[in-house]
Write an enzyme that holds these catalytic residues in place. Structure first.
Site, mmCIF file in Angstrom:
data_model
loop_
_atom_site.group_PDB
_atom_site.id
_atom_site.type_symbol
_atom_site.label_atom_id
_atom_site.label_comp_id
_atom_site.label_asym_id
_atom_site.label_seq_id
_atom_site.Cartn_x
_atom_site.Cartn_y
_atom_site.Cartn_z
ATOM 1 N N GLU A 1 0.819 -1.229 0.000
ATOM 2 C CA GLU A 1 0.000 0.000 0.000
ATOM 3 C C GLU A 1 0.847 1.270 0.000
ATOM 4 O OE1 GLU A 1 -2.764 -0.279 3.301
ATOM 5 O OE2 GLU A 1 -4.131 -1.492 2.115
ATOM 6 N N GLU B 1 -5.699 -8.080 -0.724
ATOM 7 C CA GLU B 1 -6.354 -7.962 0.577
ATOM 8 C C GLU B 1 -7.818 -7.620 0.383
ATOM 9 O OE1 GLU B 1 -4.566 -5.268 3.420
ATOM 10 O OE2 GLU B 1 -2.552 -5.848 2.777
HETATM 11 C C1 BG6 Z 1 -4.354 -2.795 4.990
HETATM 12 C C2 BG6 Z 1 -2.994 -3.186 5.449
HETATM 13 O O1 BG6 Z 1 -4.417 -1.426 4.940
HETATM 14 O O2 BG6 Z 1 -5.457 -3.097 5.752
HETATM 15 C C3 BG6 Z 1 -2.966 -4.264 6.508
HETATM 16 O O3 BG6 Z 1 -2.171 -3.556 4.373
HETATM 17 C C4 BG6 Z 1 -4.110 -4.047 7.468
HETATM 18 O O4 BG6 Z 1 -1.703 -4.279 7.106
HETATM 19 C C5 BG6 Z 1 -5.417 -4.128 6.722
HETATM 20 O O5 BG6 Z 1 -4.095 -4.876 8.585
HETATM 21 C C6 BG6 Z 1 -6.660 -3.980 7.573
HETATM 22 O O6 BG6 Z 1 -6.594 -2.818 8.330
HETATM 23 P P1 BG6 Z 1 -6.771 -2.865 9.907
HETATM 24 O O7 BG6 Z 1 -6.490 -1.484 10.364
HETATM 25 O O8 BG6 Z 1 -8.167 -3.288 10.142
HETATM 26 O O9 BG6 Z 1 -5.780 -3.849 10.410
#
Ligand code: BG6
Length: 467
Positions: A174, A365
């Protein structure tokens, strides 16, 4: 229904070293920038760990010692791939050494060997919201060009070491998040009297050069491997059809696409100069930077997709990844953390990106963070998570039917891990529950949730069975 996921589609899950490994000083690892962060959402960042304070990354979910059991569970679900990151500080504890830490390299040998023996392709992020803390303290993180040398030295070591084992590399996680998470994504501590945008855009330039040099090395060392970039690209809509909302949303979206434009096309887009002028940014480039960026572009574009946000004209915030800068979308529901659930937005973004670059996409993701309840009989009935994923996968299937080339889907957080945004574990994403609370108390016992069995069926049927 026709099955529209390609035969060799990479089904799996994704985590990041600093959110799951723990063992924060074991086997020669140095401090990582996240090892001094307490509650991330409150922005409590220390200079060094203070005794008696809880730092979630120090133990995390102890994946470092438990990875065999955890990967066996992923294999039971039928994972074809597993995305994780290498902790830079395990390989180069300070970051500027010339010789790597053998013990750190051995750990990832074991980890990748285990994945491969279980039939999972390792998808490896080289820097996922981390760098050795020493590089931040002594060089100022990515604001320094010296980081390019340190990063490429690190890349060369891992490309040579894991040649033949790792076939998919991602240079940075990201990278556009450097705008709303400059500390995590760029190793930047920005002083109040600095032009924040100058620091961020210069650091971004340094990562572009570093990323292209990494691609060059990767191609020289392992011709078989593919290497890509990764952006946070949840959907971003105008809050109304007022032309001011529409155009400003478009402009803000380009603040993210700026990154993929450089990575995928190999040059700064036409609108870059306008952004720099508007923000009084002056990028210092060296001879050869533009050539390198042009020559070594990415093989694929990976991205995270969680939600959609809206934007209203005049709200001066970096938009698509940081949340709503307009009114909440009346057509969507939100998670407990206020993330608007929008499966169709995933189809929209896949099309948007493929139309623009015509290169394979990887959904690196996607997932739902929620509070899970362990019932008296030990079961965890996370139907809301199943519903979320099911609808997103249907949208992905539609995008494939639209003609978009999508090579894989790694669900975020197949096992509960520490939240990157808040440092909590109660924001759970997993198919596998980990017995631990926000203060680090618990047995760390792993327990399968209902979604575990559901995702197994999805993979077994290659996405045919999404109900
Ligand atoms: C993404 C990141 O932004 O979102 C992860 O690459 C992150 O590292 C994921 O864990 C979810 O976000 P959060 O804040 O719910 O952990």
């Amino acid at each position: 229904m026709n099955n529209n996921f390609p035969e060799n589609f990479l089904w799996g899950g994704a985590v990041a070293a600093n959110q799951c490994e723990g063992a924060y000083l074991e086997d020669g690892k140095g401090l990582n920038l996240i090892d001094v962060v307490r509650h991330r959402i409150k922005g409590e960042i220390d200079d060094k760990p203070i005794e008696g304070m809880y730092y979630p990354s120090h133990k995390a979910i102890d994946f470092y010692h438990r990875f065999k059991g955890d990967l066996a569970l992923m294999a039971e679900m039928g994972f074809k791939c597993f995305r994780t990151s290498i902790s830079w500080g395990r390989i180069f504890p300070n970051g500027d050494e010339t010789e790597p830490n053998e013990k750190g390299l051995e750990f990832y040998d074991k980890l990748f060997d285990e994945m491969i023996s279980l039939g999972m392709q390792p998808i490896v992020t080289i820097s996922h919201y981390e760098m050795p803390l020493y590089l931040l303290d002594n060089y100022g993180g990515w604001r320094s060009r010296k980081l390019i040398d340190f990063y490429t030295r690190y890349c060369e070591v891992i490309f040579r070491r894991y040649k033949g084992k790792v076939k998919y590399w991602i240079t940075f996680n990201e990278i556009n998040a450097i705008h709303f998470n400059p500390y995590g994504a760029g190793g930047l501590r920005i002083k109040p009297d600095e032009n924040k945008m100058q620091v961020i855009y210069q650091a971004s330039h340094n990562t572009f050069v570093a990323s292209s040099l990494a691609i060059k090395l990767c191609r020289e060392i392992d011709k078989e491997a593919k290497i890509g970039c990764m952006l946070a690209l949840s959907a971003f809509y105008p809050a109304t059809c007022h032309p001011d909302d529409v155009f400003e949303t478009y402009e803000l979206r380009r603040r993210s696409l700026y990154y993929s434009d450089v990575y995928m096309r190999g040059y700064y887009p036409n609108y870059a100069k306008h952004i720099w002028d508007e923000l009084s940014v002056n990028i210092k480039m060296e001879d050869g930077d533009e050539k390198v960026i042009k020559k070594y572009t990415c093989d694929f574009l990976a991205f995270s997709y969680y939600k959609s946000s809206t934007h209203s004209y005049g709200m001066p915030v970096f938009g698509d990844t940081g949340g709503n800068t307009g009114k909440p979308n009346p057509y969507l529901q939100s998670t407990a953390w206020g993330w608007q659930i929008d499966p169709k937005g995933l189809r929209y973004v896949c099309n948007e990106l493929y139309d623009r670059y015509q290169k394979p996409l990887f959904v690196a993701e996607n997932g739902m963070g929620n509070i899970d309840v362990v019932e008296e009989d030990g079961s965890i009935n996370d139907d809301y998570r199943i519903d979320y994923i099911s609808r997103h996968l249907m949208a992905l299937r539609d995008a494939i039917k639209d003609g978009v080339d999508i090579i894989g889907y790694t669900y975020w957080g197949p096992i509960d891990i520490i939240s990157a945004g808040t440092g909590e574990i109660k924001k759970r994403y997993g198919f596998i529950h980990v017995d631990m609370d926000n203060d680090g108390n618990g047995t760390l016992k792993r327990r399968k949730k209902k979604s575990f069995y559901w995702y197994k069926k999805v993979i077994e049927s290659n996405g045919e069975n999404l109900e």
